[in-house]
Each structure stands twice: as structure tokens, then as C-alpha cells.
Write a protein that holds these residues in place. Sequence first.
Motif: not given
Lengths: 560, 306, 297
Positions: A305-312, A463-473, A508-509
Motif C-alpha cells: 500500500f501507499y502511506r499518506v503523510n498526515l502530519d501537518p 496512535t503512537g505505534n512504532g509502525n504507524n508512520s503516517t502521523g494519523w491518529s 485514508g492514511p
Amino acid sequence: MKRFRTLSRVPLLGLVLFALVLSGCGKRQTNVTKGNKDQVLHLGNGAEPSDLDPHTVSGVPEHVIIKALFEGLVMADPKDLKPEPGVAEKWEVSPDGKTYTFFLRDNALWSNGDPITSADFIRSYERILNPKMASPYATMLHVMVNAKEYNEGTLKEFSQVGVHALSDKKLQIQLRSPVAFFLGMLKHYSWFPVHTKTIDKHGKRYDKGNRWTRPENIVSNGPFVLKEWRTNEKIIVAKSEKYWDNNRVRLKEIHFYPIESEEAEELAFRAGQLHVTYGVPLSKVDGYRTTGSTLRLEPYYGTYFYRVNLDPKKNPNVALKDARVRRALSMALNRESLIKNVTRSVHTPAYSYVPPGPVGYLPKDKLKYDPEAARKLLVEAGFPGGKGVGKISIQTNVSDVHKPLAEAIQQMWKKELGIESEIVTQEWKVYMDAQRNLDYVLSRSAWIADYMDPNSFLEIFRTGNGNNSTGWSNAEYDKLIEESWAQNNAVARLESLKKAEALLLQEGPVIPIFFYVRDYLITSSVKGWSPNVLDDHPFKYVFLDEAAAADKLPVLGTTR
Amino acid sequence: MLKFIANRVAQTLAVLFVVGTITFFLVRLAPGSPFDQERNMSPDVRRNMEEYYGFDKPLLVQYYRYFSGIILRGDFGPSYKYTNRTVTELIAESLPISVELGLYGMAIAISIGVVAGVVASLRPNTVTDYVPMSLSMVGITLPTFVSGPVLLLVFGIYLRWFSVSGWSEAEDKVLPAITLGLYYAAYFARLSRGGMLEVMSQDYIRTARAKGASETRIVFRHALRGGLLPAISFFGPALAGIISGSFTVETIFQIPGLGRYFVTAASNRDYTMIMGTVVLFAALICVFNMLVDIVLAWLNPRLRLE
Amino acid sequence: MTVDSTLPAPAIVEVEPGHSLWQDAWARLRKNRLAVASGVLLLVMACACLIGPIFSQDYAEQNLSTYATPPSAEHWLGTDTAGRDLLSRILIGGRVSFSVGLCATAVALLIGVTYGTIAGFYGGRVDMVMMRIVDIIYAFPFTIFVILLMSLFGRNFLLLFAAIGAVEWLTMARIVRGQVLTLRRMEFIEAAIATGVPRRRIILRHLIPNVLGPIIVYTTLTIPAIMLLEAFLSFLGLGVPPPMASWGVLIDDGRKVMEEFWWLITFPGLALSLTLFALNFLGDGLRDALDPKASKD
């Protein structure tokens, strides 16, 4: 000039002679024919293992070899992945599903003859959870009471962790919550026992450079023992005499070859040097498909899949903050075409994030391919015809299918939505670093399950999982996952997970692209090799059949 | 002679130290760390890991520790990627293989290159110049990742003359040696052609010719000795280059040599391994250059006087 | 793969200052038919890559469903596995490969000539220190250095090759320094210094023109080396970002499917091979031509 002409012929002649001499002795038996006779399996294994210590490694090639050398309490039947006895001959579960008691078999021995006791397991679990060990897979054990606290250093007393020896042969494990897939987790090497006496003998117990895994030192408890380790050449394991079930083991030796290049591996297979490959180049799939028997394509529990960076703060793209734009990107992808044309129909299109099927899990909604609706969504979001979205960058690492897929996706977004994108290919470490630090806009990703449950996929987006890597919470998502852990009712548990996944797809993250299919080559002489979604093929069941018909190899280049 | 060698050894050590220092800081500048893996570690685990390897200390402290380890104990440390092996072990295991491969490759390169170069130099700008030179150049006009697989397919798969991978039997070694040799042949051809052309225009050759010596005698007795000097001086750096630069050949033919570390150590950010390979390469360059200088001095009396 | 950093200086070319040098050289070069043919071929190649993409089809336009198709009237050299026209990709790829080669060589030239001239002109301790630095950089394994640079400059390909050029200047510096050192002792330079001609003027007017021969020769040999390096980087997967193409990228893609689709390796391979052949022959021809010793016979 004459004499020089003869002069120039000398080396040429020499070369030809050299070639002829060598070609004379070149008609020796191939690895495969010889191996079939002697029960020696030759296996392509991807890459050189970084180590074989179950507590320090995290890659697949290491996993494959460790499974030959070690065994956990409970293993899995390769056909249906149902739990089957390992070191424990039987087990009991308390009615609340939180306490497991394992009865270790009497004849379970280490390769040096020591009996395997409950204390071995406790010492092993202490080692992997010890903060000094910094084990990448310690999180697998966090399902035990107080394991997380001990691992993070907030709890100092290991005796408070939920693992106890009721006797030498009786081990009790207490879980935080009724984990439905607990027995399935146990077949992961993070739960395997290690021989701490040997470890202490060859270095400090928590040292990563400990030399106990060298062939001359290692003590293990699986069906095979480590015999030889030649870096970047091969690793040889031989049948163990001390293994409790060694009557069943038919292979005498397994040779693991760390061949990184798929092209080189395919050639080695064609030349009869390998029984089983690690992969197969996509361009060769069509050719092997026509000959049938040697090509294996097996559904695999993993998603691309593609991750989308949601960290503003990290992703300046305004348009991507709108979930409608993210959904539009996903809807504009013609996944059927991507799979058929780019991956040569090897993988299967993903219309959800968790691969449907295993343990009876089916997603609530599915994504659709609907460019018309995608364009409408863009209009609603205020970016008609992709105007104002700006150039989106897609980060990928450099190998494999990533590049052609990204190119095709780039063109689809441009054609269907008018959205321009650029592909940024990064070297592996740079790519990992960027993904971890949320230093990307879109990033190509994949997730392969560690155990057979949708939780393995969904857990990472908490939230906060080391493998989340999208900033999505998302608080609701976190709540749903937490609920699923507490549920002792199987249906209700899956229901919570389904709701969580629906939310994830809505927000959609992630833009799912395909579900993995394991593609590899195997000779017909390999028997007892059962396909399953975890790509788990216990070597104790595998054997070689000398009488098997010779394999038909494709005549490549003529198979269009 | 002894003084010359002592001098060169001192110089080499200085070069190694400077090269090591630059590398130490350069690798830490590059983004990505040895601990980045497919699965992210939790920040705690990561911190513990960094602590274990001393990455939490100031850079200068790390530098001091690392270099004192090398200088005092000859210890290049454990590999960060292959955790149960040390850098010294990995190099000791793979260097002999690369040296062997390099020597075979070199033998092929020299036999093709020198012959082509010498033949070409005898009649410049004629067919006997163009043809051998073109042949010797085939290797440098094709990347080895093309010539290697082509040889592999033809001789390994279609004709089944040689094996396609590994490094134990003689038949494993032919194709990689040829692939590597072809690449270097052009350099030797060019250098020996140039060298021969220069020598053949010298007065002593003309004298020999005037005295009626046969062409064969002139070439073999008089010209070759001087004409091959440039090719000989290339031998040192070429051998160092061939040992470190055989990554492609080693990956294509599955050879467990040292060459692959010159790529994988860098892409794995295996800091200690990078240091090990860099220092080794620098040492090889220095030592080979020194050996070449000694050989040249022995071959060429004029140089000895200077 | 390329080990140019370890190459020695090509056989030293001694240039005698003389007004007829260039005419002589030109006459000698013309006699070398292979070099002339190479020059013509290069010119044709360069023009095709420069002008060709304007007229050819879109190099990025995919047609996924056709997969790879062999050469046909519509696609003269066939299409690649994404259904893109191979001819237009070779043309645009040539642009990239040439500009990469030229860009890196230009940087190498600039640094190498300046560095070598300064070292050679001032001589003595300055020269000693400068040359030791060159020795040290020589002792770096090139591959590791390039990969680390790649991760630093990864996003900008031209910048990266500028950086590679910044490594490739070593041999150039050595050659130029050797030449300048000899010239420096010649009477006309000593005379110029004695009559108080500014140093900058001496260097620009008298020294550099006299080392131009070896510089040109070495330049024609550096470009192919860098083009090969680009191909090697593509092999490592570190080539130009997609969907852009370079010859290295095309060859790397092509070699993976060489048994299935011969045209995908053959044509890009030919383009690169012919160019490298031509550059090498031109370089050798120029060396012969600019080597006045050859004319004494």
C-alpha cells in the motif's frame, strides 16, 4: 606480419583449450539430482542472515533458518495452520481465555542433550524482554501480563511478568486479555526458547555480538542443527539426533543460499542448483506459467500500500489533508490493470487493507475503482480537475516492482484526476529513515502479518505505534482496537476490527494497492511442502522424492 | 632500499589514518542508520540499541574509542549488520576469494590486453591496429552487468559448459574471471600500445634496426622491456580496483568475495564494516603502489638513479 | 565498477610549444580513419539525442496493456514492458547520459586543471602538500564514496554528478601538474616571469594553452568512464528518477528481460556501446595526434 598473427592466437587458443578441459568435467550431477538422492534440500534464501539469535533478528531469511533450528511450545500444521504440539505435548486454557498451562514433553531435548524445562522458557522470555537486549520483536510478548512494563524498564522484577514454572515440565502463561490468536503467535520465533547457558558461555547474555550462534557454539532444540556457516555463500543445517520427533524428519541436510538477485536465483534454479527459490523475476512468470508445475503462486498474508503523510507539520500539501482527496486518489487507481500488466497477474488487487479470508474475516466495505466518482470528490473538495493539488511526491525504495508500479500509478492519477506527481526513488536506508521520520508525502509500503489475525495489520495504525508512520491518529480507531483485545467472543471481536478497518479506509492514511501472492519456483521432487498464507513450510515434513518426474523448464523468449 | 620502504610505510600509515578519519565522519553524515529496518523499533528499543553501540556518546568520544580500539588492539569492532561476526572475520573470509578472482581476471586482462596492445602498436592506423584494439575494448564499452549475464546465459545455461554460481569448483570460476578480465583488457591494451609506440620511436631501437636485427628480435629483446612499463605500473592500482570493484561480478555469479561489501556495507550503513573496507582498500592501494615502484625500479635502471 | 580513480595518468604527452602543433595534430588525426569515423558517429549521436526527442513520441506515455512489443512500423525499436516507445526513450536517455557525462567531466576538468596548474606552477612545498592530498583521495574506494554521496544528494541527479566530477578530477590534476612542472622550467615562462608579467596572465595565456593537448585527450576518456558509472549506479537502482530514462536505466531494465525481449537490451546496449567505442577511439586518436614524438618517425 605473419609472426604476430600467430602470436595473437596464443592466448585465444589457450582460452579455448582451458574451456574445453573444463567443459569435460562440467557434466557432473546437479545439486538437485544429487540432493534428491541424498535427501539434501537446496534452498534459495534471499539474503545473508544478520544473525541467527531469535532475540536479535527481524528479517525473513533469518526466520526461515531459525525455524529449522529451533522449536517453540506450539507449532502450526502447515496445511491449515492449526496449532499442533511442539515442545509442549498438550496445553490447557482457562475459561476466561487468559491463562494457558503448557505441559512440556519429557523427551524434548536441547541438541547437547540437556532436557528442555520451563525454566529455559522463562530465562528466554526474560532475555528477549530485557531492555538491555533491545530486541526488535519483544513487542510480540507484550500480550503477557506485565511484559510491556518490564520491556520498557518501568518494572524491574521479572517475577511479576505473567510467565511461571509450575514445575520443571509445566509452564503457565498469563495474558493481559483473552487473546484469541495467542497459540498462533507462539509459532513466531520470538517465543522460541534459547539455551542461556550456552549464551553465557560465549559472551554477555544481552550482547548483540554474542558468538553463541556460530556453528561451533550453538545449542538449539529444533529438528536441525547448524553445521556450517559460510558468509554470503551458504548455511548448512543437518538433521538433529536429539530432536524429539526426529523419526519424522527425512531430510539429511538443508543448504540455504543467500542469493539476493532474483535473476541470478532463477538462473541457478534453471541450472539445477536449487530445489526451491526465494522469489521469481516477474518477467519470467509468464514463461514458467506455461510449463505449469514448477511455478508456485500462493496467497500470502500481506498488503502492499501507499502511506499518506498526515502530519501537518511534515507534509505541506494542503489538498492531501482532505480525506476526500485521499479517497479520490485511491478510487482513480485501476488496480486490475496494475496487477495484470505490471505484476504479470502475480498479486491480487486490494480493495481493502486487511487481506480478506483468514480466520473468517471479511472487510465491511470495499474500495472501488470509479474515476468518475473520484473526479466528483475532487470537485467537492475544491480541487476540480486536480487544480490546486500541486505536485505530489511518491517515495519508493529502488528495487523490485516498486518503480514500474509507481510509474503506472503516476500516469493513472494524471490521466484520471489531472494530478501531477513525481517519483522519488531512495536508497533503502534513506527511504526507511524518511518513512520513520515522516519525511515524505506518499510512501510505498508493505505489511506482512507476523501471526494469523487481522489484528496484526490493524494494530500498527493505533496512535503512537512504532509502525504507524503516517502521523494519523484517531481516538475512535484506538478505542475499537482496544475493544477487540478485550473481547472473548470471536464474532464480536472481529466486528470491532471490521469497524476499525472501515474507519481506516474512510480516513485514508493508506491507499491499498495489492495483496501479496508468494511467487517462487520449486522442483516436483520436493514433497511435503504445503502452501499456506503465512508461507510457513516446516522442514520436518519436507522430503525429496528421487522418483519424481523431471521438471519441464520453459523455453524462455518464445512464450508470448 | 630499506629506507625507501620505511618511508613508504610511514606515509601509508598517515594516509590510512586520514582516510579513516574522513570516512568516520562522512558515514555519520549520510541519512539513515544501521538500525533502520523493515519494521520500526519502538523509540525505547532504539534508544537501548544506540546506547549499546555507544551512539549516545558525543561523536568525538565515539571517534576516540573506535580508533583506540584499532590502534591498540587491532580491533575493527563487530559488524553492525552481521552481528555475530566481526569486521576482521568478514574481511578475512572474503578477501582471499576476491584476490583469487582478481588474479584470474588480471591474468586474462593482461593476456588479452598486452597482446592486443603490442600487436596494434606495430602497424599504427592500419587494420592490424584497429582490429585488436577494438576487440580489447569490448569490455569497457559494455557494463559488466550486461556482459556477465550474457556469458552466463550462453555458457552456463544454453551450452552448460560452466556452472552459473558459486565459488568452489574450477568450473565456477571461469565465467566470472572472463567477465572481470574483459573489463580491464582495454586498459592494458591502451597502455601497452602507447608504451610500445613510444619505445619503438627511440634511438636504440633504430640502432638495432640499422644493425639488421630481425623485427621479432627487436620487439622481444629490446622493445617489450620498456614498452610494457606503463602497463606494469597500472597493475597495482588495477589489482586494488579489481578487488574492491568486483561487486557486479560477485552478485551476478554469487561469489562470497569482498567486493560486495564495498556496496552493501555502505547501503546497510554498517559503519564499522565501511571503515574496515575503506581502510583495507587504502592499504591495498598504498602497498600495491609501493610494490609496483619497486618492480619498476628493478626493471628500469634509469629510475633507480633518480 | 569503474575504477578510474585508480587509473594512472595516460602515457605522458610532451607538448612542444610551436605554432604548427594544432595543424600537425589535425593532419595526423585525419589520417586515423577510425578516430575520424568515431568523431562523426559521436556528432550524429549527440545531434539525434539533442533534436530527436522533439520529433519522437512521448517517452513517458505508457500503454500498459500492450506490454512489450517487438520493433514495428509504429515503434521502430519496439516498446518496453510498460508499452512505451523505446526509440524515444533511447533518445531522451541519451540526453541524460550525455549531459551527465559532460557535466561531471566539466567539473572534473575545472577542478583538475586549476588544482594541477597551481601545484605545478608554485611547486615546492605547495606542490608537495597538494599532491599528498590527491594521494589520500586516491586511496578512497570510489564505490562507497559514491553511494554515500548518493544518499546525500539523492534527489538531484545533476548535483550528484557534479559531486562525482569532484572526485574524478584526481587524474586530471596529476597530468596537468606534471605538464606544468616541465613547462615551468622552460625559457619562455621564465622569461615571462622575469619581465614581470602577472602570474594570472602567465597561467592563462602561456601555461594552459600548452597543456591543452593532454587535457583534451583525458577528457574524451573521462566521459565514457562516467557514462559507465551512471550505468553502474542504475544497476544498483540509484539511476535517474522514473519515468525519466538514461541509457544506464534502459540497459538495467533490459538486462532483466534479455531472454524474453531481446530489443530492450540490444538497442540501448548498442547506443551506449557505440558511443563508448567512439569516445575511446577518438581519445586514443587524439593522443596519437597530439603526441609530437610520433611525428619524428
